[in-house]
Design a protein around this motif. Structure first.
Motif, PDB file in Angstrom:
ATOM      1  N   HIS A 162     -12.745  -3.501   3.970  1.00  0.00           N
ATOM      2  CA  HIS A 162     -13.014  -2.057   3.843  1.00  0.00           C
ATOM      3  C   HIS A 162     -12.187  -1.271   4.858  1.00  0.00           C
ATOM      4  O   HIS A 162     -11.602  -0.223   4.509  1.00  0.00           O
ATOM      5  CB  HIS A 162     -14.504  -1.803   4.051  1.00  0.00           C
ATOM      6  N   GLU A 163     -12.109  -1.750   6.088  1.00  0.00           N
ATOM      7  CA  GLU A 163     -11.287  -1.078   7.092  1.00  0.00           C
ATOM      8  C   GLU A 163      -9.813  -1.096   6.687  1.00  0.00           C
ATOM      9  O   GLU A 163      -9.080  -0.114   6.903  1.00  0.00           O
ATOM     10  CB  GLU A 163     -11.474  -1.748   8.447  1.00  0.00           C
ATOM     11  N   THR A 164      -9.391  -2.197   6.075  1.00  0.00           N
ATOM     12  CA  THR A 164      -7.994  -2.283   5.621  1.00  0.00           C
ATOM     13  C   THR A 164      -7.721  -1.273   4.509  1.00  0.00           C
ATOM     14  O   THR A 164      -6.671  -0.620   4.494  1.00  0.00           O
ATOM     15  CB  THR A 164      -7.693  -3.707   5.134  1.00  0.00           C
ATOM     16  N   SER A 165      -8.660  -1.141   3.575  1.00  0.00           N
ATOM     17  CA  SER A 165      -8.471  -0.178   2.482  1.00  0.00           C
ATOM     18  C   SER A 165      -8.413   1.253   3.001  1.00  0.00           C
ATOM     19  O   SER A 165      -7.570   2.052   2.563  1.00  0.00           O
ATOM     20  CB  SER A 165      -9.610  -0.326   1.464  1.00  0.00           C
ATOM     21  N   LEU A 166      -9.288   1.586   3.939  1.00  0.00           N
ATOM     22  CA  LEU A 166      -9.249   2.932   4.524  1.00  0.00           C
ATOM     23  C   LEU A 166      -7.932   3.181   5.259  1.00  0.00           C
ATOM     24  O   LEU A 166      -7.362   4.279   5.186  1.00  0.00           O
ATOM     25  CB  LEU A 166     -10.427   3.120   5.481  1.00  0.00           C
ATOM     26  N   LEU A 167      -7.454   2.149   5.948  1.00  0.00           N
ATOM     27  CA  LEU A 167      -6.192   2.300   6.670  1.00  0.00           C
ATOM     28  C   LEU A 167      -5.027   2.475   5.703  1.00  0.00           C
ATOM     29  O   LEU A 167      -4.109   3.271   5.961  1.00  0.00           O
ATOM     30  CB  LEU A 167      -5.962   1.075   7.558  1.00  0.00           C
ATOM     31  N   GLU A 168      -5.061   1.760   4.574  1.00  0.00           N
ATOM     32  CA  GLU A 168      -3.990   1.913   3.580  1.00  0.00           C
ATOM     33  C   GLU A 168      -3.966   3.323   3.003  1.00  0.00           C
ATOM     34  O   GLU A 168      -2.883   3.912   2.846  1.00  0.00           O
ATOM     35  CB  GLU A 168      -4.187   0.892   2.457  1.00  0.00           C
ATOM     36  N   LYS A 169      -5.147   3.872   2.691  1.00  0.00           N
ATOM     37  CA  LYS A 169      -5.196   5.218   2.122  1.00  0.00           C
ATOM     38  C   LYS A 169      -4.652   6.270   3.082  1.00  0.00           C
ATOM     39  O   LYS A 169      -4.118   7.288   2.653  1.00  0.00           O
ATOM     40  CB  LYS A 169      -6.638   5.562   1.740  1.00  0.00           C
TER      41      LYS A 169
END
Length: 398
Positions: A162-169
């Motif tokens: 989830h942290e990775t997805s937020l960082l990608e966005k």
């Protein structure tokens, strides 16, 4: 004759026994733990208990060195350690002690820990209800400790993903904006993103390395079969080495602290001897760990792709800056050449200004002034054109 009034005898001073001092110290040192047991999961509730270190050691059979791995104030690598009666889980921000019948999570009132307790409660309650239902199932239900280990590992993997997805966005638009316009604001935003990328990558690497270590070590996976181990000990008529009901005294505690290293070595030897006689099938646990190893490896691939994009953007920005620097250097060459030619014309003017009597000074033709100026400017311009042509021919200027 009056009789003297007897003076009252002062009460004896209160004495504190070592046991009372130890109990008081244990009460002060007690911390809150959320306890989700198999019975509480089936009833749909969990408890919050205040447990001291020695109470926790007697309850779970863990040595003090394993409990230190759960202290958030201390820096410990990610690990999933199987012991005689419990499994210690320390994965990123997921910390728990798992036994064959309950899960203990430290600091349940912490906002970062509360979601883990809620997830454990929900998942274990659902699993307990499914196990208690009369309908037939395709396969046997997982042991309680396997379900708890799965929840902890899945929570750690999902949190990192989830942290990775937020960082990608957030990262990709910021990097594109920096490519379009190099400014201080965009550079600071990308710097913060890169710092978060390094922090998340470190957590993902730790979890992945620990899962890989478990998959490569059959003895560690065998040590996590707590239910089978208890059944094996009951069938063999053995008892756990940690079934201690008596509370240690203050002096016994000091002596145990002095002999900590030798006790740890003896414990490792005893665990090695026990593992020789107890050898469960690890296929079920191995399949569970492999599934989450693939998931965390996918998260690591996302971070690697994002890191490559950041590095490509940095390379592009460096190329742009180098190109600007080259343009400035070329402009400097052109201006230096022009200054040189103008300086040559100034030298001619200085020669004419010398106090020397020549025939040119005796002429009455006023047009000679314009002719001399035109000649000097034309000569400087011609030399400038020749210099620029030479620079272009030799690749100095584009």
């Amino acid at each position: 004759m009056a009789t003297p009034t007897p003076t009252p005898t002062p009460p004896p001073p209160l004495t504190t026994t070592p046991r009372r001092r130890h109990a008081a110290a244990a009460a002060v040192a007690a911390a809150e733990w959320a306890a989700v047991s198999s019975s509480s999961a089936a009833s749909g509730d969990f408890r919050v208990e205040a447990l001291g270190k020695h109470q926790l050691m007697r309850r779970t059979g863990l040595p003090a060195r394993d409990l230190r791995a759960l202290d958030p104030a201390l820096s410990h690598p990610s690990s999933v350690m199987g012991r005689d009666r419990a499994v210690v889980v320390n994965l990123d921000r997921v910390r728990a002690v798992i036994t064959a019948s309950e899960v203990l999570v430290p600091g349940p009132r912490d906002p970062a820990v509360a979601p883990l307790v809620a997830e454990l409660h929900a998942r274990l309650s659902a699993a307990a209800a499914a196990t208690a239902s009369p309908r037939e199932e395709d396969g046997k239900a997982l042991p309680f400790e396997f379900r708890a280990i799965e929840v902890c590992i899945e929570f750690a993997c999902k949190s990192l993903d989830h942290e990775t997805s937020l960082l990608e966005k957030e990262a990709y638009p910021a990097l594109d904006a920096l490519t379009s316009k190099v400014s201080t604001l965009n550079l600071e935003h990308v710097r913060q993103i890169k710092s978060r990328l390094v922090a998340i990558s470190g957590g993902v690497h730790k979890v992945r390395d620990e899962l890989e270590h478990l998959l490569d070590d059959d003895a560690d996976m065998a040590a996590m079969h707590l239910s089978e181990k208890l059944a094996f000990q009951a069938a063999a008529g053995q008892s756990s080495r940690f079934d201690i009901e008596e509370e240690p005294g203050e002096f016994d505690q000091e002596r145990n602290n002095d002999d900590d290293e030798s006790a740890e070595r003896e414990e490792d030897d005893d665990e090695a001897e026990g593992s020789l006689s107890f050898s469960p099938k690890i296929d079920e646990l191995e399949n569970l760990l492999e599934a989450y190893f693939v998931q965390i490896d996918g998260t690591l691939n996302k971070l690697s792709t994002l890191r490559e994009y950041v590095e490509d953007t940095e390379d592009y920005i460096n190329i742009m800056l180098d190109d600007k620097q080259n343009q400035l250097l070329q402009m400097g060459v052109v201006l230096s050449t022009a200054t040189l030619m103008i300086s040559a014309a100034i030298v001619v003017t200085a020669v004419f200004g010398m106090n020397v009597h020549i025939a040119l000074f005796l002429t009455n033709n006023t047009n000679i002034f314009w002719v001399a100026n035109a000649g000097m400017l034309g000569g400087a311009a011609a030399l400038f054109v020749v210099a620029i042509a030479y620079y272009r021919k030799n690749g100095i200027l584009r």
